[in-house]
Write a protein that holds these residues in place. Structure first.
Motif, PDB file in Angstrom:
ATOM      1  N   ALA A   1       4.184   8.337  -8.832  1.00  0.00           N
ATOM      2  CA  ALA A   1       3.962   9.754  -9.134  1.00  0.00           C
ATOM      3  C   ALA A   1       5.192  10.579  -8.778  1.00  0.00           C
ATOM      4  O   ALA A   1       5.618  11.456  -9.549  1.00  0.00           O
ATOM      5  N   GLN A   2       5.789  10.305  -7.605  1.00  0.00           N
ATOM      6  CA  GLN A   2       6.980  11.051  -7.188  1.00  0.00           C
ATOM      7  C   GLN A   2       8.152  10.772  -8.124  1.00  0.00           C
ATOM      8  O   GLN A   2       8.857  11.705  -8.545  1.00  0.00           O
TER       9      GLN A   2
ATOM     10  N   ASP B   1      -1.776  -0.035  -3.603  1.00  0.00           N
ATOM     11  CA  ASP B   1      -2.395   1.054  -2.860  1.00  0.00           C
ATOM     12  C   ASP B   1      -2.236   0.906  -1.350  1.00  0.00           C
ATOM     13  O   ASP B   1      -2.937   1.576  -0.588  1.00  0.00           O
ATOM     14  N   VAL B   2      -1.339   0.033  -0.908  1.00  0.00           N
ATOM     15  CA  VAL B   2      -1.079  -0.114   0.525  1.00  0.00           C
ATOM     16  C   VAL B   2       0.324   0.414   0.802  1.00  0.00           C
ATOM     17  O   VAL B   2       1.171   0.460  -0.103  1.00  0.00           O
TER      18      VAL B   2
ATOM     19  N   THR C   1       2.734   4.696  -0.673  1.00  0.00           N
ATOM     20  CA  THR C   1       2.314   3.526  -1.441  1.00  0.00           C
ATOM     21  C   THR C   1       3.042   3.511  -2.781  1.00  0.00           C
ATOM     22  O   THR C   1       3.704   4.488  -3.164  1.00  0.00           O
ATOM     23  N   LEU C   2       2.908   2.410  -3.516  1.00  0.00           N
ATOM     24  CA  LEU C   2       3.524   2.356  -4.838  1.00  0.00           C
ATOM     25  C   LEU C   2       2.923   3.414  -5.752  1.00  0.00           C
ATOM     26  O   LEU C   2       3.642   4.032  -6.559  1.00  0.00           O
ATOM     27  N   LEU C   3       1.627   3.645  -5.661  1.00  0.00           N
ATOM     28  CA  LEU C   3       1.002   4.677  -6.486  1.00  0.00           C
ATOM     29  C   LEU C   3       1.594   6.043  -6.173  1.00  0.00           C
ATOM     30  O   LEU C   3       1.874   6.831  -7.086  1.00  0.00           O
TER      31      LEU C   3
ATOM     32  N   ALA D   1       8.757  -7.562  -5.626  1.00  0.00           N
ATOM     33  CA  ALA D   1       8.000  -7.013  -6.757  1.00  0.00           C
ATOM     34  C   ALA D   1       6.687  -7.757  -6.954  1.00  0.00           C
ATOM     35  O   ALA D   1       5.653  -7.154  -7.269  1.00  0.00           O
ATOM     36  N   THR D   2       6.708  -9.081  -6.768  1.00  0.00           N
ATOM     37  CA  THR D   2       5.477  -9.865  -6.922  1.00  0.00           C
ATOM     38  C   THR D   2       4.427  -9.441  -5.902  1.00  0.00           C
ATOM     39  O   THR D   2       3.244  -9.262  -6.239  1.00  0.00           O
ATOM     40  N   GLU D   3       4.847  -9.289  -4.656  1.00  0.00           N
ATOM     41  CA  GLU D   3       3.910  -8.852  -3.618  1.00  0.00           C
ATOM     42  C   GLU D   3       3.454  -7.413  -3.854  1.00  0.00           C
ATOM     43  O   GLU D   3       2.289  -7.070  -3.647  1.00  0.00           O
ATOM     44  N   LEU D   4       4.371  -6.567  -4.303  1.00  0.00           N
ATOM     45  CA  LEU D   4       4.032  -5.161  -4.518  1.00  0.00           C
ATOM     46  C   LEU D   4       3.046  -4.996  -5.671  1.00  0.00           C
ATOM     47  O   LEU D   4       2.211  -4.074  -5.654  1.00  0.00           O
ATOM     48  N   SER D   5       3.125  -5.863  -6.663  1.00  0.00           N
ATOM     49  CA  SER D   5       2.242  -5.728  -7.833  1.00  0.00           C
ATOM     50  C   SER D   5       0.780  -5.936  -7.478  1.00  0.00           C
ATOM     51  O   SER D   5      -0.104  -5.482  -8.221  1.00  0.00           O
TER      52      SER D   5
END
Length: 788
Positions: A317-318, A432-433, A311-313, A424-428
């Motif tokens: 972190a990575q 958490d998916v 996920t983006l979260l 980026a718009t969809e990811l924002s």
């Protein structure tokens, strides 16, 4: 435009730092349109005192060394000469009376940016003030990368603003606190002899173990020529606000989250799960080095891994961990990394894509005037770099896509940028998916339509690719005829041969739209003849000397070539179907056209290929475009990882000087790579021992046979004799006998023992050729539609 520097007393001559040596090599060895400058313009709105601004710029130019530096050569080595004071001029240009003063100023700046500089005689640092009205001024700040980087530009901008504000208040500016060039050189020498460099080297060695192939978003595989191509957009405000909120909630930085977003986009566009991107860094460690306004910048590879569940979260972190570790080891030069990996050729790259999040603080105060900073140029890039600027003086987060014009068109670049904004718009709203499940393709044309409309591919044709090698290495050996050195060809000779053939053809009235048949040329001159036909704008068609006369008749009647070039003819075909027969002997000697030859068109036909199913079957002709030829060859070179250090050994079909029994496309693979093509017709039946000796003598790294057997490496072998083996009756051997033997689409097999590399692994079946797309259609779309 570039201003001459008036000689004044110098304070010393200093060696170039490693960072400067890299910039010097780029300037000297790059093509003429490589831009090695960085530039910004500062838009200042309000009542600006231009006299104080000029005075502030002169003060800074005397305080720091870069504006007073030129690059000279002493005893054949580049070094930097620093003058005791700045004697250049700070120009003031008034466009206030023009209909479009801002447009005029911007046009002047871009023209200056594209003007090449002489490192010894031109101004490597330049500041010009433009008046665009009574309350609007632009300060243009440009330097050559050999004397400054982005971090240095920010230091200078803040100092100029501080000095101007002090003058405006009637005060003397505070001491500058800049670090000196001599301390910068001392710091580098100290690092190069310390244990820190050993620790850094070991870190990067671990990071780059099992390095994946570079990932690119272009489908072209042509040399990057330099130049500038940029597309600018802004992250939608709601999207940027959500990312800013995530920064506060996750306790991370804006560069970390933006780097993660762009890396995730690269992953989705390329499908790469093990992604390496280039990240520019300041290269400065410690408080003192962060005051140095010179060229210190470096680039480090950032390696990011994805799983279907990432996920983006997770990614933020990575990326945060990777960036912090990379910054601790940022002084280890990117050039050293390439050397550690054994990369010599410019075509060998650690990574192709880059991410640069500009973190520099540009909250500048020129008295009480409002200031907006506009980045104009960061220099030419090899492939694609995404820049992001999060500055309080502009409307949101600015996203620049800087690309090589040789690899991307403007339309392609804008499409890629739009896809990033949609992603980026969809990811924002989906932090958490899994990134793999984020849908963003609906915002662009369907994939099927995109593939049907666009045809990205190489922009250079085969003659241009060979001409490039001739310009880069004119005296290097292109074609070597084993046992007959008088017939060897350098790249200059090969290029000249093609030019003479082309002019001879044009002089005979042959050119664009014509087909020229070729029968039985000598093996060593075949590439030159085919280059000449293509350079004349015509298409070639090879006639098989072993084919039956009736087969030739069918082909000639169908294709109707304008001429047949041959040494011995093409068999007893009456009147050759009325087609003139021209002897190849002395064909290129004199009598050619003297007019300039236009390069062949990428979409024009390069050659005609005929296939025949039997005596009673009409032959089927296929025309292959120039861009297809270049695309195949560049794909083969990239797949083989070939470069100018390689030697390609081709075993010709016979020993009677006829054309080799191998594809002409295979012959051009080493020539496009700048390597050496060795032709031999004596060892085809000579046995393994003689063939192994030939490999040793020529130091061949790749081999191809046009004889009755096929040749290839045997994985796991330890000697040349063990690795070189004749595979008799190749077509009859069982599938398991072929396991592990690496025959690629170009036909060339790497001789891994000679190359000093581990045995090759076989290419995966179904891997696409560069610039070609594979569209996986659902089963139901393949069912025929029945009309009732």
């Amino acid at each position: 435009m570039p201003l001459d520097i008036i000689p004044v007393p110098e304070i010393g001559i200093f060696p170039l730092t490693l960072a400067q040596q890299g910039a010097w090599a780029t300037h000297k060895l790059g093509s003429g349109d490589v831009v090695c400058k960085i530039a910004e313009t500062f838009e200042i709105k309000g009542q600006v005192d231009v006299g104080f601004l000029r005075k502030a710029l002169h003060r800074v130019a005397d305080e720091i060394e870069p504006p007073r530096t030129v690059i000279v050569e002493r005893d054949g080595r580049p070094c930097q000469l620093v003058h005791s004071r700045f004697t250049g001029s700070i120009g003031v240009i008034d466009f206030g009376d023009e209909a479009d003063p801002v447009g005029c100023a911007m046009h002047w700046m871009m023209q200056e940016l594209l003007t090449p500089l002489d490192l010894e005689h031109d101004a490597l640092w330049l500041s010009v003030i433009f008046k665009a009205g009574p309350d609007r001024v632009f300060w243009y700040h440009r330097c050559h990368h050999i004397i400054g980087d982005g971090f240095a530009a920010a230091l200078v901008a803040h100092r100029v603003a501080a000095i101007y504000s002090a003058f405006l208040d009637g005060q003397e500016p505070a001491p500058n606190g800049f670090g000196s060039l001599s301390r910068q050189i001392e710091d580098e020498h100290r690092y190069r002899g310390s244990g820190a460099i050993v620790s850094d080297r070991e870190y990067w060695k671990r990071q780059l173990a099992d390095l994946p192939a570079p990932v690119s978003l272009t489908r072209r595989r042509v040399p990057s020529w330099g130049g500038l191509l940029r597309s600018t957009a802004y992250l939608p405000a709601p999207c940027a606000a959500r990312f800013q909120e995530a920064v506060r909630g996750l306790n991370v930085t804006v560069p970390q989250i933006l780097t993660a977003v762009v890396a995730a986009y690269f992953h989705r566009e390329s499908g790469a799960n093990d992604l390496v991107v280039k990240m520019p860094v300041s290269g400065r460690m410690g408080r003192e080095m962060r005051t140095v306004p010179g060229m210190v910048a470096n680039a480090v590879p950032l390696r990011i891994r994805f799983t279907p569940q990432t996920t983006l979260l997770d990614l933020v972190a990575q990326v945060g961990r990777s960036m912090r570790a990379a910054l601790r080891h940022q002084r280890y030069r990117y050039e050293d990394l390439r050397q550690d990996l054994g990369f010599i050729s410019p075509s060998q790259q650690i990574c192709a894509l880059g991410i640069n999040i500009e973190p520099f603080d540009y909250a500048l105060q020129f008295g009480d005037c409002q200031t907006t900073v506009h980045n104009l140029c960061n220099g030419s890039v090899d492939d694609l770099v995404v820049f992001a600027y999060d500055r309080p003086d502009q409307r949101g987060i600015r996203i620049d896509f800087d690309a090589s014009p040789a690899l991307y068109s403007r339309q392609e670049l804008e499409t890629l940028q739009n896809r990033l904004l949609c992603f980026a718009t969809e990811l924002s709203v989906s932090t958490d998916v899994p990134i793999a499940s984020v849908r963003y393709a609906e915002a662009v044309a369907p994939e099927r339509e995109r593939l049907a409309v666009t045809r990205p591919g190489p922009v250079e044709t085969l003659p241009e690719l060979i001409a490039f090698q001739a310009a880069c290495r004119p005296d290097a050996l292109a074609v070597m005829v084993q046992g007959d050195p008088a017939r060897n060809l350098t790249y200059r000779a090969l290029d000249l041969l093609g030019d003479r053939i082309a002019r001879a053809l044009v002089g005979r009235g042959l050119g664009a739209g014509d087909i020229v048949a070729v029968a039985e040329p000598c093996a060593d001159t075949l590439p030159g003849f085919l280059l000449g036909i293509l350079r004349a704008g015509a298409a070639y068609m090879l006639l098989d000397p072993d084919a039956a006369p009736e087969h030739h008749a069918k082909i000639l009647y169908d294709a109707v070539p304008a001429a047949i070039l041959s040494n011995r003819g093409v068999g007893p075909i009456p009147d050759l179907c009325g087609i003139p027969l021209v002897s190849l002997a002395g064909f290129d000697a004199g009598g050619g056209s003297s007019t300039a030859l236009a390069p062949p068109q990428p979409d024009a036909t390069a050659y005609i290929l005929y296939a025949c199913g039997g005596r009673s079957t009409r032959p089927r002709g296929y025309d292959v475009a120039n861009w297809n030829v270049s695309n195949f060859l560049m794909s083969a070179v990239a797949g083989l990882k070939a470069d100018a250090s390689d030697v390609f050994l081709a075993i010709t079909k016979t020993d009677d000087d006829r054309m080799p029994g191998i594809s002409p496309m295979a012959l051009f693979v080493p020539l496009v790579a700048g390597a050496t093509l060795v032709l031999d017709s004596n060892c085809n039946q000579a046995g393994v021992a003689v063939s192994a000796g030939l490999i040793r003598d020529t130091r061949a790294t790749y081999m191809l046979s046009g004889g009755s057997g096929e040749y290839g490496p045997v994985p796991g072998s330890r000697t040349v004799e063990e690795q070189f083996t004749t595979l008799h009756d190749f077509g009859r051997r069982r599938r398991q006998d072929m396991a592990g033997i690496d025959f690629n689409r170009s036909g060339w097999a790497p001789l891994d023992v000679v190359r000093g590399r581990p045995p090759s692994s076989p290419a995966r079946a179904g891997s696409p050729i560069t610039s070609m797309s594979l569209l996986n259609l659902p089963t139901e779309t393949l069912r025929p539609r029945l009309s009732v």
